[in-house]
Design a protein around this motif. Structure first.
Motif, PDB file in Angstrom:
ATOM      1  N   ASP A 125     -35.621 -12.935  86.308  1.00  0.00           N
ATOM      2  CA  ASP A 125     -35.840 -13.805  86.854  1.00  0.00           C
ATOM      3  C   ASP A 125     -36.381 -14.776  86.176  1.00  0.00           C
ATOM      4  O   ASP A 125     -37.391 -14.386  85.457  1.00  0.00           O
ATOM      5  CB  ASP A 125     -36.102 -15.109  87.923  1.00  0.00           C
ATOM      6  N   PRO A 126     -35.961 -15.676  84.791  1.00  0.00           N
ATOM      7  CA  PRO A 126     -37.028 -15.982  83.802  1.00  0.00           C
ATOM      8  C   PRO A 126     -37.765 -16.502  84.472  1.00  0.00           C
ATOM      9  O   PRO A 126     -39.167 -17.000  84.254  1.00  0.00           O
ATOM     10  CB  PRO A 126     -36.096 -17.776  83.328  1.00  0.00           C
TER      11      PRO A 126
ATOM     12  N   GLU B 202     -39.554  -8.116  77.829  1.00  0.00           N
ATOM     13  CA  GLU B 202     -39.483  -8.736  78.659  1.00  0.00           C
ATOM     14  C   GLU B 202     -38.434  -8.305  79.779  1.00  0.00           C
ATOM     15  O   GLU B 202     -36.955  -8.142  79.570  1.00  0.00           O
ATOM     16  CB  GLU B 202     -39.993  -9.829  79.400  1.00  0.00           C
TER      17      GLU B 202
ATOM     18  N   LYS C 238     -37.961  -9.088  83.421  1.00  0.00           N
ATOM     19  CA  LYS C 238     -38.047  -9.186  84.710  1.00  0.00           C
ATOM     20  C   LYS C 238     -36.580  -9.478  84.880  1.00  0.00           C
ATOM     21  O   LYS C 238     -35.458 -10.018  84.192  1.00  0.00           O
ATOM     22  CB  LYS C 238     -38.699 -10.619  84.776  1.00  0.00           C
TER      23      LYS C 238
ATOM     24  N   GLN D 201     -36.795 -24.191  86.269  1.00  0.00           N
ATOM     25  CA  GLN D 201     -35.840 -23.111  86.164  1.00  0.00           C
ATOM     26  C   GLN D 201     -34.954 -23.342  84.449  1.00  0.00           C
ATOM     27  O   GLN D 201     -34.854 -22.423  84.197  1.00  0.00           O
ATOM     28  CB  GLN D 201     -34.799 -22.909  87.204  1.00  0.00           C
TER      29      GLN D 201
ATOM     30  N   ALA E 288     -36.707 -22.254  81.461  1.00  0.00           N
ATOM     31  CA  ALA E 288     -37.498 -21.529  81.574  1.00  0.00           C
ATOM     32  C   ALA E 288     -36.686 -20.452  80.699  1.00  0.00           C
ATOM     33  O   ALA E 288     -35.372 -20.056  80.709  1.00  0.00           O
ATOM     34  CB  ALA E 288     -37.549 -20.324  82.827  1.00  0.00           C
ATOM     35  N   ARG E 289     -37.381 -19.016  80.186  1.00  0.00           N
ATOM     36  CA  ARG E 289     -36.744 -17.983  79.128  1.00  0.00           C
ATOM     37  C   ARG E 289     -36.986 -16.975  79.512  1.00  0.00           C
ATOM     38  O   ARG E 289     -38.743 -16.260  79.427  1.00  0.00           O
ATOM     39  CB  ARG E 289     -36.696 -18.672  77.976  1.00  0.00           C
ATOM     40  N   ILE E 290     -36.597 -15.835  79.588  1.00  0.00           N
ATOM     41  CA  ILE E 290     -36.413 -14.615  79.487  1.00  0.00           C
ATOM     42  C   ILE E 290     -37.047 -13.934  78.088  1.00  0.00           C
ATOM     43  O   ILE E 290     -36.490 -14.089  76.782  1.00  0.00           O
ATOM     44  CB  ILE E 290     -35.988 -13.488  79.980  1.00  0.00           C
ATOM     45  N   GLU E 291     -37.709 -13.370  77.455  1.00  0.00           N
ATOM     46  CA  GLU E 291     -38.911 -13.305  75.874  1.00  0.00           C
ATOM     47  C   GLU E 291     -38.320 -11.944  75.592  1.00  0.00           C
ATOM     48  O   GLU E 291     -37.920 -11.034  76.890  1.00  0.00           O
ATOM     49  CB  GLU E 291     -39.997 -13.841  76.063  1.00  0.00           C
TER      50      GLU E 291
END
Length: 466
Positions: free
Chosen positions: A177-178, A173, A175, A164, A167-170
């Motif tokens: 959760d990353p 995206e 979503k 976590q 993690a990243r949200i590009e």
């Protein structure tokens, strides 16, 4: 000792116990078919072909499935660059894959499923994950809820918290959760797409293999395999999807082969050291390439270089030399029966070979057994009273090992320089007499033996093809 296999999931060697006593179900992740395969793709093809061969040698009935990813970003981009249809491009490189791997001694899988032909099963799989609360739709895309699956990270030995943190949200995206990953991607303008309950689109990478494993091999399989680079995130995500859906263990044994370096550098397009199998098998005998690959344990990294391949060629040729000498002696030997001690010797080498292979498919040690056998057998050839039966048993044992390792031991005898010069002289004489048909025949025969002729004002030159 029976067969022991290193299981990536438990990070230990385990006694191999298949689900059904005499059968093995095996799935190996195949290539994304947007170009010719490189030597990194060739390693798992060779390694797990060897595993399949050895399991068959032990008496198992192996069902071997290896997929083709025939639609994804790389294929779409390659098709746009060449102006080809996506399916047409995939067909071309699937054919090239079979050509290249067949040259390397790789047997075709029992099944080679393709994403485009498994689309209904993929869509149904995603739909059931949504129904069970493990996935969600977001404006035409579908994502897997990673936090909803207990045990995520168990294959790669990483905690969800550690994952976590990185993690990243590009951008683009949708979503929640990353750590969530795509099961279905909504269609972009001009891209190939399929109808689904969430609109037109195409599957994410990870869901493809989960759907294929379930369709062709069942909820739980014996062995799931691939390159080390696939352990995370691809295989980790496969486990999450499949086990969330079925509530069962996806695979009892996870196997991963090590990386390949080129001249001590990581292989990459940016470094220009990206070696295609299509090219390397034109420089070296494909048997030498396979022999070279299996001289290292499948879990260890390999350094790939022309110098190391030349060394492998030299070692490999020793086996072929023995076979030629043994066959020649066989023609001259009397049928003297078989001394009891030689049957014991041959059985002893067979047992040693099996013992090494049973230790997590230890091919380098297995080849040590092969060369120890060659050394002992060469001593026997020095005996003036050699027996046909013994020689036949020797050659039979090498055939047995050849089938397991997938390396063709018997090689054509190299044409001597003096012989080449004699043939060139005969060709020159034929040309002088205007017998061009005979001259062409000699040239073609030499070409088949890897000798290339070049007619120059200074005379005929020749060179060997590597």
């Amino acid at each position: 000792m029976g067969l022991h296999v290193y299981n990536t999931l438990t990070r230990a060697k385990e006694s191999f116990q298949p689900l059904v006593s005499n059968r093995v179900s095996m799935y190996v992740c195949g290539p994304t078919v947007y170009n010719y395969i490189h030597i990194g793709n060739a390693r798992p093809a060779i390694v797990f072909d060897m595993v399949r061969r050895y399991l068959t040698y032990l008496g198992y009935e192996v069902t071997y499935v290896s997929n083709f990813t025939d639609v994804d970003d790389k294929i779409i981009r390659a098709a746009e660059e060449t102006g080809e249809d996506v399916e047409q491009l995939a067909e071309k490189f699937i054919a090239a894959y079979h050509e290249d791997t067949e040259a390397l001694g790789v047997q075709k899988a029992d099944l080679h499923p393709r994403v485009m032909k498994t689309m209904d099963d993929i869509i149904a799989f995603i739909g059931r994950l949504i129904e069970k609360g493990y996935a969600y739709e977001a404006d035409g895309d579908v994502y897997f809820k990673t936090h909803s699956f207990q045990g995520y990270g168990k294959l790669s030995d990483q905690s969800v918290d550690d994952l976590q943190a990185g993690a990243r949200i590009e951008v683009g995206e949708k979503k929640q959760d990353p750590l969530d990953f795509a099961l279905w991607k909504g269609a972009k303008s001009g891209e190939i797409a399929w109808d689904s309950p969430w609109g037109k689109g195409r599957p994410g990478w990870h869901i493809e293999c989960s759907a294929m494993v379930k369709k062709y091999l069942g909820d739980t399989i014996d062995i799931h395999a691939g390159g080390q680079d696939l352990a995370f995130p691809h295989h980790e995500n496969e486990i999450a999807q499949s086990e969330a859906l079925t509530g069962k263990t996806m695979a009892n044994y996870w196997m991963h082969n090590g990386y390949i370096k080129v001249e001590d550098e990581k292989m990459s397009k940016s470094l220009g050291n990206f070696i295609l199998v299509h090219d390397i098998v034109r420089q070296f005998d494909p048997n030498v390439v396979r022999f070279f690959m299996l001289q290292s344990h499948y879990r260890n990294p390999i350094n790939f270089s022309d110098e190391l391949l030349q060394q492998a060629k030299s070692s490999y040729s020793r086996i072929g030399t023995f076979i030629r000498n043994a066959k020649h002696r066989l023609e001259l030997s009397a049928d003297l029966g078989e001394p009891a001690n030689w049957q014991d010797t041959i059985n002893g080498f067979r047992d040693r070979f099996i013992r090494e292979m049973n230790d997590d498919f230890n091919t380098p040690n297995a080849f040590t057994v092969v060369f120890d056998f060659i050394k002992e057998a060469n001593r026997y050839l020095e005996n003036d009273h050699s027996s046909k039966r013994v020689l036949q048993e020797m050659l039979s044992l090498l055939k047995e090992w050849e089938e397991v390792l997938g390396v063709q031991f018997e090689q054509e005898e190299e044409v001597l320089d003096e012989t080449i010069e004699e043939w060139i002289e005969k060709r020159n004489e034929a040309r002088k007499n205007r017998d061009f048909k005979e001259a062409d025949r000699i040239r073609d025969e030499l070409q088949e033996k890897g000798i290339v002729l070049e007619d120059t004002p200074q005379g005929t030159r020749w060179k060997r093809e590597n």
